[in-house]
Design a protein around this motif. Sequence first.
Motif, mmCIF file in Angstrom:
data_model
loop_
_atom_site.group_PDB
_atom_site.id
_atom_site.type_symbol
_atom_site.label_atom_id
_atom_site.label_comp_id
_atom_site.label_asym_id
_atom_site.label_seq_id
_atom_site.Cartn_x
_atom_site.Cartn_y
_atom_site.Cartn_z
ATOM 1 N N ASP A 145 -8.283 72.710 48.170
ATOM 2 C CA ASP A 145 -7.569 71.938 48.633
ATOM 3 C C ASP A 145 -7.948 70.432 47.857
ATOM 4 O O ASP A 145 -8.444 70.430 46.608
ATOM 5 C CB ASP A 145 -8.103 71.703 50.036
ATOM 6 C CG ASP A 145 -9.626 70.945 50.243
ATOM 7 O OD1 ASP A 145 -10.339 70.689 49.050
ATOM 8 O OD2 ASP A 145 -9.930 71.097 51.432
ATOM 9 N N ARG A 165 -10.749 77.345 50.449
ATOM 10 C CA ARG A 165 -10.561 77.549 51.721
ATOM 11 C C ARG A 165 -9.740 78.839 51.951
ATOM 12 O O ARG A 165 -9.277 79.321 51.010
ATOM 13 C CB ARG A 165 -9.662 76.396 52.424
ATOM 14 C CG ARG A 165 -10.476 74.996 52.480
ATOM 15 C CD ARG A 165 -9.660 74.032 53.491
ATOM 16 N NE ARG A 165 -10.116 72.871 53.371
ATOM 17 C CZ ARG A 165 -11.184 72.505 54.410
ATOM 18 N NH1 ARG A 165 -11.247 73.369 55.295
ATOM 19 N NH2 ARG A 165 -11.808 71.199 54.421
ATOM 20 N N LEU A 180 -7.510 81.820 52.983
ATOM 21 C CA LEU A 180 -6.237 81.967 53.537
ATOM 22 C C LEU A 180 -5.804 83.387 54.143
ATOM 23 O O LEU A 180 -4.762 83.614 54.690
ATOM 24 C CB LEU A 180 -5.044 81.673 52.291
ATOM 25 C CG LEU A 180 -5.011 80.412 51.908
ATOM 26 C CD1 LEU A 180 -3.801 80.533 50.657
ATOM 27 C CD2 LEU A 180 -4.298 79.330 52.936
ATOM 28 N N LEU A 222 -3.815 83.801 57.261
ATOM 29 C CA LEU A 222 -2.443 83.493 57.055
ATOM 30 C C LEU A 222 -1.551 84.202 56.264
ATOM 31 O O LEU A 222 -0.474 84.779 56.755
ATOM 32 C CB LEU A 222 -2.147 82.029 56.533
ATOM 33 C CG LEU A 222 -2.336 80.949 57.525
ATOM 34 C CD1 LEU A 222 -2.413 79.496 56.679
ATOM 35 C CD2 LEU A 222 -1.618 80.901 58.807
ATOM 36 N N ARG A 253 4.014 77.389 55.925
ATOM 37 C CA ARG A 253 3.053 77.271 56.725
ATOM 38 C C ARG A 253 1.600 77.321 55.971
ATOM 39 O O ARG A 253 0.703 76.550 56.543
ATOM 40 C CB ARG A 253 3.069 78.824 57.369
ATOM 41 C CG ARG A 253 4.260 79.024 58.706
ATOM 42 C CD ARG A 253 3.684 80.057 59.492
ATOM 43 N NE ARG A 253 3.700 81.296 58.806
ATOM 44 C CZ ARG A 253 4.843 82.172 58.627
ATOM 45 N NH1 ARG A 253 6.128 81.664 59.158
ATOM 46 N NH2 ARG A 253 4.464 83.220 58.078
ATOM 47 N N VAL A 254 1.665 77.584 54.809
ATOM 48 C CA VAL A 254 0.327 77.443 54.191
ATOM 49 C C VAL A 254 0.136 76.079 53.893
ATOM 50 O O VAL A 254 -1.011 75.564 54.070
ATOM 51 C CB VAL A 254 0.401 78.419 52.835
ATOM 52 C CG1 VAL A 254 -0.753 78.115 51.770
ATOM 53 C CG2 VAL A 254 0.434 79.840 52.860
ATOM 54 N N ASP A 275 1.298 73.447 55.427
ATOM 55 C CA ASP A 275 0.939 72.698 56.802
ATOM 56 C C ASP A 275 -0.661 73.043 56.977
ATOM 57 O O ASP A 275 -1.246 72.134 57.434
ATOM 58 C CB ASP A 275 1.904 73.206 57.848
ATOM 59 C CG ASP A 275 3.284 72.906 57.813
ATOM 60 O OD1 ASP A 275 3.413 71.937 56.920
ATOM 61 O OD2 ASP A 275 4.191 73.403 58.435
ATOM 62 N N ALA A 276 -1.108 74.207 56.904
ATOM 63 C CA ALA A 276 -2.443 74.464 57.159
ATOM 64 C C ALA A 276 -3.168 73.972 56.278
ATOM 65 O O ALA A 276 -4.533 73.243 56.834
ATOM 66 C CB ALA A 276 -2.411 76.117 57.079
ATOM 67 N N SER A 302 -3.766 70.331 57.290
ATOM 68 C CA SER A 302 -4.436 70.136 58.617
ATOM 69 C C SER A 302 -5.856 70.054 58.398
ATOM 70 O O SER A 302 -6.541 69.547 59.352
ATOM 71 C CB SER A 302 -4.147 71.381 59.273
ATOM 72 O OG SER A 302 -4.768 72.371 59.024
ATOM 73 N N GLU A 349 -7.835 72.461 58.388
ATOM 74 C CA GLU A 349 -8.546 73.300 59.384
ATOM 75 C C GLU A 349 -9.002 74.860 59.064
ATOM 76 O O GLU A 349 -9.240 75.631 59.386
ATOM 77 C CB GLU A 349 -7.675 73.474 60.786
ATOM 78 C CG GLU A 349 -7.725 71.986 61.350
ATOM 79 C CD GLU A 349 -6.509 72.219 62.730
ATOM 80 O OE1 GLU A 349 -6.267 73.301 63.125
ATOM 81 O OE2 GLU A 349 -6.521 71.182 63.443
ATOM 82 N N LEU A 350 -8.531 75.116 57.580
ATOM 83 C CA LEU A 350 -8.488 76.256 57.156
ATOM 84 C C LEU A 350 -9.916 76.553 57.051
ATOM 85 O O LEU A 350 -10.918 75.652 56.652
ATOM 86 C CB LEU A 350 -7.872 76.302 55.893
ATOM 87 C CG LEU A 350 -6.215 76.581 55.932
ATOM 88 C CD1 LEU A 350 -5.880 76.392 54.458
ATOM 89 C CD2 LEU A 350 -5.906 78.005 56.579
#
Length: 285
Positions: free
Chosen positions: A18, A24, A26, A29, A46-47, A49-50, A53, A55-56
Amino acid sequence: MKLLRVGPVGSERPALLDQDGTLRDLSGLITDVDGALLADDSVLSRVRDAAGSGELPVLDAEGLRIGSAVGRIGKVVGIGLNYHGHAAEVGAEAPAEPIVFLKAPDTVVGPDDTVLIPRTSVKTDWEAELGVVIGATARYLASPEEGLAHVGGYVLVNDVTERAFQTERGGTWDKGKNCETFTPVGPWLVTADEIPDPQALDVKLWVNGELKQDGHTSDQIFPVGEVVRYVSQFMTLYPGDVIVTGTPAGVAAGQPEPKPFLRAGDVVELEIDGLGRQRQEFKDA
Protein backbone atom coordinates in the motif's frame (compact mmCIF):
# COMPACT_ATOMS: atom_id res chain seq x y z
CA MET A 1 -1.27 -0.36 -7.41
CA LYS A 2 1.77 -2.42 -6.50
CA LEU A 3 0.83 -6.09 -6.70
CA LEU A 4 3.08 -8.88 -5.43
CA ARG A 5 3.22 -12.64 -5.03
CA VAL A 6 4.79 -13.83 -1.79
CA GLY A 7 5.63 -17.16 -0.19
CA PRO A 8 7.50 -20.37 -1.02
CA VAL A 9 8.16 -21.41 -4.61
CA GLY A 10 4.97 -22.86 -6.08
CA SER A 11 2.82 -21.67 -3.18
CA GLU A 12 2.90 -17.89 -3.65
CA ARG A 13 -0.09 -15.86 -2.51
CA PRO A 14 -1.23 -12.50 -3.90
CA ALA A 15 -0.39 -9.37 -1.94
CA LEU A 16 -0.43 -5.60 -2.24
CA LEU A 17 2.05 -2.97 -1.13
CA ASP A 18 0.00 0.00 0.00
CA GLN A 19 0.90 3.68 -0.14
CA ASP A 20 2.42 3.50 3.36
CA GLY A 21 4.70 0.61 2.40
CA THR A 22 2.63 -1.94 4.34
CA LEU A 23 2.33 -5.41 2.83
CA ARG A 24 -1.28 -6.61 2.72
CA ASP A 25 -2.87 -9.96 1.95
CA LEU A 26 -5.05 -10.19 -1.19
CA SER A 27 -5.80 -13.92 -1.02
CA GLY A 28 -9.31 -13.23 0.29
CA LEU A 29 -10.11 -11.32 -2.90
CA ILE A 30 -8.11 -12.93 -5.72
CA THR A 31 -6.29 -16.20 -6.35
CA ASP A 32 -3.21 -14.81 -8.11
CA VAL A 33 -1.58 -11.83 -9.78
CA ASP A 34 -1.85 -13.00 -13.37
CA GLY A 35 -3.39 -12.35 -16.76
CA ALA A 36 -6.89 -13.20 -15.59
CA LEU A 37 -6.69 -10.44 -12.98
CA LEU A 38 -5.26 -7.84 -15.37
CA ALA A 39 -7.96 -8.58 -17.95
CA ASP A 40 -10.84 -8.15 -15.47
CA ASP A 41 -11.53 -4.47 -14.74
CA SER A 42 -14.26 -5.29 -12.24
CA VAL A 43 -11.94 -7.39 -10.08
CA LEU A 44 -9.17 -4.79 -10.34
CA SER A 45 -11.66 -2.17 -9.16
CA ARG A 46 -12.55 -4.30 -6.14
CA VAL A 47 -8.87 -4.64 -5.30
CA ARG A 48 -8.41 -0.86 -5.58
CA ASP A 49 -11.41 -0.25 -3.33
CA ALA A 50 -10.13 -2.72 -0.76
CA ALA A 51 -6.68 -1.15 -0.86
CA GLY A 52 -8.18 2.29 -0.28
CA SER A 53 -10.25 1.10 2.66
CA GLY A 54 -7.19 0.08 4.67
CA GLU A 55 -9.00 -3.06 5.81
CA LEU A 56 -6.91 -5.69 4.00
CA PRO A 57 -5.05 -7.99 6.42
CA VAL A 58 -1.44 -7.03 7.11
CA LEU A 59 1.28 -9.55 6.22
CA ASP A 60 4.50 -9.80 8.20
CA ALA A 61 7.18 -9.16 5.56
CA GLU A 62 10.05 -10.34 7.80
CA GLY A 63 11.71 -13.32 6.13
CA LEU A 64 8.92 -13.63 3.57
CA ARG A 65 10.09 -14.62 0.10
CA ILE A 66 8.92 -12.48 -2.82
CA GLY A 67 8.08 -14.51 -5.90
CA SER A 68 7.79 -13.47 -9.51
CA ALA A 69 5.44 -10.50 -9.74
CA VAL A 70 3.39 -12.30 -12.41
CA GLY A 71 2.00 -15.79 -12.10
CA ARG A 72 1.08 -18.29 -14.81
CA ILE A 73 2.93 -16.44 -17.56
CA GLY A 74 2.07 -17.77 -21.01
CA LYS A 75 5.18 -16.49 -22.77
CA VAL A 76 8.08 -14.12 -22.29
CA VAL A 77 8.97 -12.15 -25.42
CA GLY A 78 12.40 -10.52 -25.56
CA ILE A 79 13.44 -7.49 -27.61
CA GLY A 80 17.14 -7.32 -28.49
CA LEU A 81 19.40 -4.32 -29.11
CA ASN A 82 16.66 -1.84 -28.27
CA TYR A 83 18.79 0.96 -26.77
CA HIS A 84 20.98 3.20 -28.88
CA GLY A 85 23.71 3.10 -26.22
CA HIS A 86 23.73 -0.68 -25.94
CA ALA A 87 23.84 -1.20 -29.71
CA ALA A 88 26.78 1.19 -29.91
CA GLU A 89 28.74 -0.43 -27.07
CA VAL A 90 28.61 -3.89 -28.72
CA GLY A 91 29.43 -2.47 -32.17
CA ALA A 92 26.03 -3.19 -33.72
CA GLU A 93 23.94 -1.07 -36.06
CA ALA A 94 20.62 0.07 -34.67
CA PRO A 95 18.12 -2.50 -36.03
CA ALA A 96 15.63 -1.42 -38.68
CA GLU A 97 12.94 -3.52 -36.96
CA PRO A 98 12.74 -4.91 -33.43
CA ILE A 99 14.75 -8.07 -32.83
CA VAL A 100 12.42 -10.62 -31.24
CA PHE A 101 13.26 -13.78 -29.28
CA LEU A 102 11.41 -15.94 -26.75
CA LYS A 103 12.23 -16.95 -23.20
CA ALA A 104 10.52 -19.96 -21.63
CA PRO A 105 8.23 -19.13 -18.69
CA ASP A 106 10.05 -21.74 -16.59
CA THR A 107 13.11 -19.47 -16.55
CA VAL A 108 11.15 -16.98 -14.41
CA VAL A 109 12.09 -16.69 -10.73
CA GLY A 110 11.59 -14.18 -7.93
CA PRO A 111 13.51 -10.91 -7.77
CA ASP A 112 15.84 -12.03 -4.98
CA ASP A 113 16.14 -15.72 -5.84
CA THR A 114 19.51 -17.30 -6.58
CA VAL A 115 20.53 -17.25 -10.24
CA LEU A 116 22.47 -20.26 -11.52
CA ILE A 117 25.45 -19.90 -13.83
CA PRO A 118 25.17 -22.74 -16.38
CA ARG A 119 27.73 -25.51 -16.50
CA THR A 120 30.43 -24.69 -19.09
CA SER A 121 29.39 -21.02 -19.05
CA VAL A 122 32.14 -18.45 -19.47
CA LYS A 123 30.09 -15.39 -20.49
CA THR A 124 27.06 -15.02 -18.22
CA ASP A 125 25.91 -11.39 -18.41
CA TRP A 126 23.40 -9.06 -16.77
CA GLU A 127 20.64 -7.00 -18.44
CA ALA A 128 18.37 -4.67 -16.46
CA GLU A 129 15.12 -4.27 -18.38
CA LEU A 130 11.67 -2.75 -18.29
CA GLY A 131 9.12 -5.55 -18.51
CA VAL A 132 5.68 -4.94 -20.02
CA VAL A 133 2.80 -7.13 -18.85
CA ILE A 134 -0.04 -7.48 -21.33
CA GLY A 135 -3.51 -6.68 -19.97
CA ALA A 136 -5.75 -7.35 -22.98
CA THR A 137 -5.47 -9.72 -25.92
CA ALA A 138 -3.51 -8.05 -28.72
CA ARG A 139 -3.70 -9.08 -32.38
CA TYR A 140 -2.55 -6.99 -35.35
CA LEU A 141 -2.61 -3.69 -33.50
CA ALA A 142 -2.63 -0.67 -35.79
CA SER A 143 -0.69 1.95 -33.79
CA PRO A 144 1.66 2.51 -30.86
CA GLU A 145 -1.26 4.11 -29.03
CA GLU A 146 -3.15 0.84 -29.32
CA GLY A 147 -0.04 -0.91 -28.09
CA LEU A 148 0.04 1.14 -24.89
CA ALA A 149 -3.69 0.62 -24.41
CA HIS A 150 -3.08 -3.15 -24.22
CA VAL A 151 -0.51 -2.86 -21.40
CA GLY A 152 -1.77 -3.99 -18.01
CA GLY A 153 1.31 -3.21 -15.97
CA TYR A 154 5.07 -2.95 -15.72
CA VAL A 155 7.73 -4.98 -13.91
CA LEU A 156 11.48 -4.96 -13.37
CA VAL A 157 13.29 -7.82 -15.13
CA ASN A 158 16.88 -9.06 -15.22
CA ASP A 159 17.21 -10.67 -18.66
CA VAL A 160 20.24 -12.78 -17.72
CA THR A 161 22.10 -13.96 -20.83
CA GLU A 162 24.95 -16.37 -21.60
CA ARG A 163 26.75 -14.57 -24.46
CA ALA A 164 28.77 -17.53 -25.73
CA PHE A 165 25.63 -19.65 -25.90
CA GLN A 166 23.81 -16.74 -27.55
CA THR A 167 26.24 -15.93 -30.36
CA GLU A 168 28.88 -18.65 -30.61
CA ARG A 169 26.86 -21.86 -30.52
CA GLY A 170 25.00 -21.93 -33.82
CA GLY A 171 23.54 -18.48 -34.13
CA THR A 172 20.27 -18.73 -32.22
CA TRP A 173 19.72 -16.36 -29.30
CA ASP A 174 17.41 -18.78 -27.47
CA LYS A 175 20.36 -20.90 -26.30
CA GLY A 176 21.75 -18.00 -24.31
CA LYS A 177 18.44 -16.77 -22.95
CA ASN A 178 16.70 -19.89 -21.62
CA CYS A 179 18.97 -21.30 -18.94
CA GLU A 180 17.42 -22.13 -15.58
CA THR A 181 16.64 -19.06 -13.37
CA PHE A 182 17.58 -16.60 -16.15
CA THR A 183 14.51 -14.33 -15.78
CA PRO A 184 14.07 -12.74 -12.32
CA VAL A 185 10.80 -10.72 -12.33
CA GLY A 186 9.59 -8.28 -9.68
CA PRO A 187 9.42 -7.41 -6.84
CA TRP A 188 6.03 -6.04 -7.78
CA LEU A 189 3.81 -5.34 -10.76
CA VAL A 190 2.77 -1.71 -11.06
CA THR A 191 -0.53 -1.23 -12.88
CA ALA A 192 -0.24 0.79 -16.08
CA ASP A 193 -2.17 3.76 -14.71
CA GLU A 194 0.74 4.51 -12.35
CA ILE A 195 3.31 4.72 -15.17
CA PRO A 196 1.94 7.47 -17.44
CA ASP A 197 5.10 7.53 -19.60
CA PRO A 198 7.17 4.33 -19.84
CA GLN A 199 9.82 6.30 -21.76
CA ALA A 200 10.61 8.42 -18.67
CA LEU A 201 12.23 5.84 -16.37
CA ASP A 202 15.76 5.49 -15.01
CA VAL A 203 17.27 1.99 -15.27
CA LYS A 204 20.21 1.09 -13.00
CA LEU A 205 22.22 -2.05 -12.23
CA TRP A 206 25.13 -2.75 -9.87
CA VAL A 207 27.53 -5.71 -9.70
CA ASN A 208 29.13 -6.23 -6.29
CA GLY A 209 28.16 -2.66 -5.42
CA GLU A 210 29.69 -1.09 -8.55
CA LEU A 211 27.30 0.79 -10.83
CA LYS A 212 27.40 -0.83 -14.27
CA GLN A 213 24.20 0.32 -16.00
CA ASP A 214 22.83 3.84 -15.65
CA GLY A 215 20.35 4.25 -18.47
CA HIS A 216 16.99 5.75 -19.30
CA THR A 217 14.07 4.35 -21.25
CA SER A 218 14.06 7.45 -23.46
CA ASP A 219 17.09 5.86 -25.18
CA GLN A 220 14.98 2.99 -26.51
CA ILE A 221 15.09 2.64 -30.28
CA PHE A 222 11.55 1.28 -30.36
CA PRO A 223 9.38 2.64 -27.52
CA VAL A 224 6.98 0.48 -25.57
CA GLY A 225 3.84 1.21 -27.59
CA GLU A 226 5.60 0.42 -30.85
CA VAL A 227 7.11 -2.77 -29.43
CA VAL A 228 3.68 -4.08 -28.42
CA ARG A 229 2.19 -3.10 -31.79
CA TYR A 230 5.04 -4.74 -33.68
CA VAL A 231 5.04 -8.00 -31.76
CA SER A 232 1.27 -8.31 -32.23
CA GLN A 233 1.82 -8.61 -35.99
CA PHE A 234 3.68 -11.91 -35.51
CA MET A 235 2.03 -13.55 -32.49
CA THR A 236 -1.06 -13.09 -30.39
CA LEU A 237 -0.32 -11.50 -27.05
CA TYR A 238 -2.52 -12.64 -24.18
CA PRO A 239 -3.13 -11.13 -20.74
CA GLY A 240 -0.23 -12.05 -18.49
CA ASP A 241 2.33 -12.38 -21.30
CA VAL A 242 5.50 -10.41 -20.57
CA ILE A 243 7.63 -8.44 -23.04
CA VAL A 244 11.14 -7.53 -21.88
CA THR A 245 11.98 -4.40 -23.82
CA GLY A 246 15.79 -4.37 -24.04
CA THR A 247 18.69 -3.21 -21.91
CA PRO A 248 20.68 0.03 -21.79
CA ALA A 249 24.45 0.31 -22.16
CA GLY A 250 26.70 -1.13 -19.50
CA VAL A 251 26.53 -4.89 -19.95
CA ALA A 252 29.67 -7.00 -19.52
CA ALA A 253 29.77 -7.81 -23.24
CA GLY A 254 30.19 -4.12 -24.03
CA GLN A 255 33.15 -3.52 -21.74
CA PRO A 256 36.90 -3.75 -22.50
CA GLU A 257 38.83 -6.99 -22.17
CA PRO A 258 38.95 -8.79 -19.88
CA LYS A 259 35.18 -8.50 -19.87
CA PRO A 260 33.77 -8.85 -16.34
CA PHE A 261 31.31 -11.68 -16.93
CA LEU A 262 29.58 -13.04 -13.85
CA ARG A 263 31.07 -15.69 -11.61
CA ALA A 264 29.77 -17.64 -8.62
CA GLY A 265 29.58 -15.35 -5.60
CA ASP A 266 28.82 -12.19 -7.56
CA VAL A 267 25.85 -10.12 -6.40
CA VAL A 268 23.72 -8.20 -8.91
CA GLU A 269 21.27 -5.47 -7.87
CA LEU A 270 19.00 -3.51 -10.18
CA GLU A 271 16.16 -1.03 -10.07
CA ILE A 272 13.79 1.03 -12.22
CA ASP A 273 11.84 4.10 -11.07
CA GLY A 274 8.70 2.96 -9.26
CA LEU A 275 9.25 -0.74 -10.01
CA GLY A 276 11.36 -1.64 -7.00
CA ARG A 277 14.72 -3.30 -6.62
CA GLN A 278 16.13 -6.79 -7.16
CA ARG A 279 19.12 -8.55 -5.59
CA GLN A 280 20.52 -11.86 -6.83
CA GLU A 281 23.49 -13.90 -5.73
CA PHE A 282 24.96 -15.95 -8.57
CA LYS A 283 25.97 -19.56 -7.95
CA ASP A 284 27.21 -22.43 -10.09
CA ALA A 285 24.53 -24.75 -11.44
